[in-house]
Design an enzyme around this catalytic site. Structure first.
Site, PDB file in Angstrom:
ATOM      1  N   ASP A  22     -10.204   3.415  -3.621  1.00 38.26           N
ATOM      2  CA  ASP A  22     -10.882   2.212  -3.120  1.00 38.26           C
ATOM      3  C   ASP A  22     -12.291   2.072  -3.677  1.00 38.26           C
ATOM      4  O   ASP A  22     -13.008   3.048  -3.875  1.00 38.26           O
ATOM      5  CB  ASP A  22     -10.954   2.265  -1.588  1.00 38.26           C
ATOM      6  N   GLY A  28      -3.131   4.495  -8.410  1.00 41.85           N
ATOM      7  CA  GLY A  28      -3.040   5.175  -9.704  1.00 41.85           C
ATOM      8  C   GLY A  28      -2.506   6.587  -9.615  1.00 41.85           C
ATOM      9  O   GLY A  28      -2.387   7.283 -10.631  1.00 41.85           O
ATOM     10  N   ASP A  29      -2.125   7.041  -8.414  1.00 36.34           N
ATOM     11  CA  ASP A  29      -1.698   8.434  -8.235  1.00 36.34           C
ATOM     12  C   ASP A  29      -0.473   8.801  -9.068  1.00 36.34           C
ATOM     13  O   ASP A  29      -0.335   9.910  -9.542  1.00 36.34           O
ATOM     14  CB  ASP A  29      -1.359   8.714  -6.760  1.00 36.34           C
ATOM     15  N   GLU A  65      -0.925   1.759  -5.142  1.00 30.64           N
ATOM     16  CA  GLU A  65      -0.775   3.207  -4.900  1.00 30.64           C
ATOM     17  C   GLU A  65      -1.875   4.013  -5.601  1.00 30.64           C
ATOM     18  O   GLU A  65      -1.726   5.209  -5.807  1.00 30.64           O
ATOM     19  CB  GLU A  65       0.651   3.698  -5.133  1.00 30.64           C
ATOM     20  N   ASP A 113       0.827  -1.208   0.000  1.00 33.16           N
ATOM     21  CA  ASP A 113       0.000   0.000   0.000  1.00 33.16           C
ATOM     22  C   ASP A 113       0.866   1.265   0.000  1.00 33.16           C
ATOM     23  O   ASP A 113       2.099   1.205   0.039  1.00 33.16           O
ATOM     24  CB  ASP A 113      -0.925  -0.065   1.231  1.00 33.16           C
TER      25      ASP A 113
HETATM   26  C1  GLA Z   1      -6.029   1.269   1.390  1.00 36.13           C
HETATM   27  C2  GLA Z   1      -6.172   0.252   0.261  1.00 36.13           C
HETATM   28  C3  GLA Z   1      -7.294  -0.716   0.588  1.00 36.13           C
HETATM   29  C4  GLA Z   1      -7.007  -1.426   1.906  1.00 36.13           C
HETATM   30  C5  GLA Z   1      -6.771  -0.398   3.015  1.00 36.13           C
HETATM   31  C6  GLA Z   1      -6.257  -1.046   4.293  1.00 36.13           C
HETATM   32  O1  GLA Z   1      -7.143   2.078   1.472  1.00 36.13           O
HETATM   33  O2  GLA Z   1      -6.420   0.899  -0.951  1.00 36.13           O
HETATM   34  O3  GLA Z   1      -7.479  -1.662  -0.443  1.00 36.13           O
HETATM   35  O4  GLA Z   1      -5.864  -2.234   1.743  1.00 36.13           O
HETATM   36  O5  GLA Z   1      -5.831   0.590   2.626  1.00 36.13           O
HETATM   37  O6  GLA Z   1      -6.022  -0.116   5.300  1.00 36.13           O
END
Ligand code: GLA
Length: 402
Positions: free
Chosen positions: A202, A182-183, A180, A147
């Site tokens: 998300d 797509g940033d 990441e 992440d």
């Molecule tokens: C980010 C990711 C999610 C998930 C959460 C966990 O938002 O994009 O898919 O993994 O973190 O905290």
């Protein structure tokens, strides 16, 4: 000569390090991940039960392989810097859990973050990349989602390269999933280091909503499809065997209607997306199992040439997507985004031929047999117009073969 050998040796080390395992994710990875349904409420018991159901429900047979822990499996780092699991939730440790999952013929994934802390506030891998990769390998981990929270001024390309290099150095084949959002346009550089990269923020389990979380938004199914298919980004040029655009994990069987789950699943397959289920398998309905295990639809996702679909027609709330498949076959998805049912009446002989530069389909010249992959029925040929009812928030998916 000595200098020459030294130069070659240095080149080889640089070249080998950072190169991902080329034999993984030849088709979009399939599995399950804890985040969408459970967020931080995860435990060894839940993950074992989920692995059992992946086998008993037919999901394993349908191709779901990876059982992935997301955020919040962590405990603390010890005085030597080694990361440990949360002992309360994973009393036997991740290694024992990995052994259990492997004994079912499945593989296990884990989650970390390129920054100091994960998005959920647990220890991130920054500064510990090699140590963490080695630990994961010693536990038997097969997949890492990495992440991008709390990364301050880190450069994405470099940060992902560091972990990719650490994974290679761990000597265990580990699928590397770049998250990441797509940033930093990971489709331009991600394939060097990883097997898939998130292209969007998300997902959330609604048809076409956006959900605000202060500084960021999560996106409903249609919003994600639009980002993934955005002509300005031309993402389909970057997907292929071993390197996939990832529009986030599935919400099939969560707060969507059956039609919406079917449409969501179909579109992910059309987009050659990773199929990582995100529902509570312990309580899923018969309809959800049928959607997740529809092998004819999954075959479109897992097709060997790995081409992402394009939007063939846009009639407002009625859209048609096309995905070239191996051996000159084609998948066509009719989508009704709108609130009322529509009648599809599609005249193949009078339509635009397809030529996306690489793949050509000439409907004026060739006749194709059509198979409806949701009803599992042959539905005639393209010699005649295709006429069908298409409910709101639903799809019809056809597989065309000469
Ligand atoms: C980010 C990711 C999610 C998930 C959460 C966990 O938002 O994009 O898919 O993994 O973190 O905290």
């Amino acid at each position: 000569m000595k200098h020459f050998i030294t130069v070659i040796a240095v080149f080889c080390v640089i070249h080998v390090y950072g190169q991902k395992d080329p034999n993984l994710a030849k088709t979009p990875p399939m599995g399950w991940n804890s985040w969408n349904s459970f967020a931080c409420d995860i435990s060894e018991k839940l993950i074992k039960e989920t692995a059992d159901i992946i086998v008993s429900s037919g999901m394993k047979d349908a191709g779901y392989l990876y059982v992935n822990l997301d955020d919040c499996w962590h405990g603390e780092r010890d005085s030597l810097g080694f990361i440990h699991e949360n002992k309360l939730h994973f009393p036997n440790g991740i290694k024992a859990l990995a052994d259990y999952i492997h004994s079912k013929g499945l593989k296990i994934g884990i989650y970390s973050d390129a920054g100091w802390k994960t998005c959920g506030g647990h220890p991130g891998s920054r500064g510990y990349e090699f140590q963490d990769a080695k630990t994961y390998a010693s536990w038997g981990i097969d997949y890492l989602k990495y992440d991008w929270c709390n990364t301050d001024s880190l450069i994405a390309d470099e940060a992902y390269k560091t972990m990719a290099t650490a994974l290679v150095a761990s000597k265990r084949p580990i699928v590397f999933s770049l998250c990441e959002w797509g940033d930093n346009k990971p489709w331009l550089w991600g394939a060097k280091y990883g097997h898939l990269w998130r292209t969007t923020g998300d997902i959330v389990d609604c048809w076409d909503c956006e959900l605000g979380h202060g500084s960021w938004m999560s996106n409903g199914i249609m919003k994600i499809v639009d980002m993934q298919m955005d002509m300005k980004r031309q993402l389909r040029n970057y997907a292929g065997p071993g390197h996939w655009n990832d529009p986030d994990m599935l919400e099939v069987g969560n707060r969507l209607t059956v039609s919406e789950s079917r449409a969501h699943f179909s579109l992910w397959c059309m987009m050659a997306s990773p199929l990582i289920a995100g529902n509570d398998l312990r309580t899923m309905t018969k309809e959800t199992v049928e959607i997740l295990t529809n092998k004819e639809v999954i075959a479109i996702d897992q097709d060997a040439i790995g081409v992402q679909c394009f939007k063939w027609f846009d009639f407002g709330s009625y859209e048609i997507y096309a995905k070239p498949l191996a051996d000159g076959e084609l998948a066509v998805c009719f989508l009704n985004r709108g609130e009322t049912p529509i009648k599809v009446n599609f005249d193949w002989s009078n339509t635009e031929n397809i030529n996306d530069g690489k793949y050509k389909y000439e409907f004026t010249k060739d006749t194709y047999k059509m198979r409806d992959v949701w009803s599992h029925k042959d539905v005639g040929t393209t010699a005649k117009s295709f006429i069908a009812d298409l409910p709101a928030h639903d799809v019809i998916v056809l597989r065309l073969k000469k």
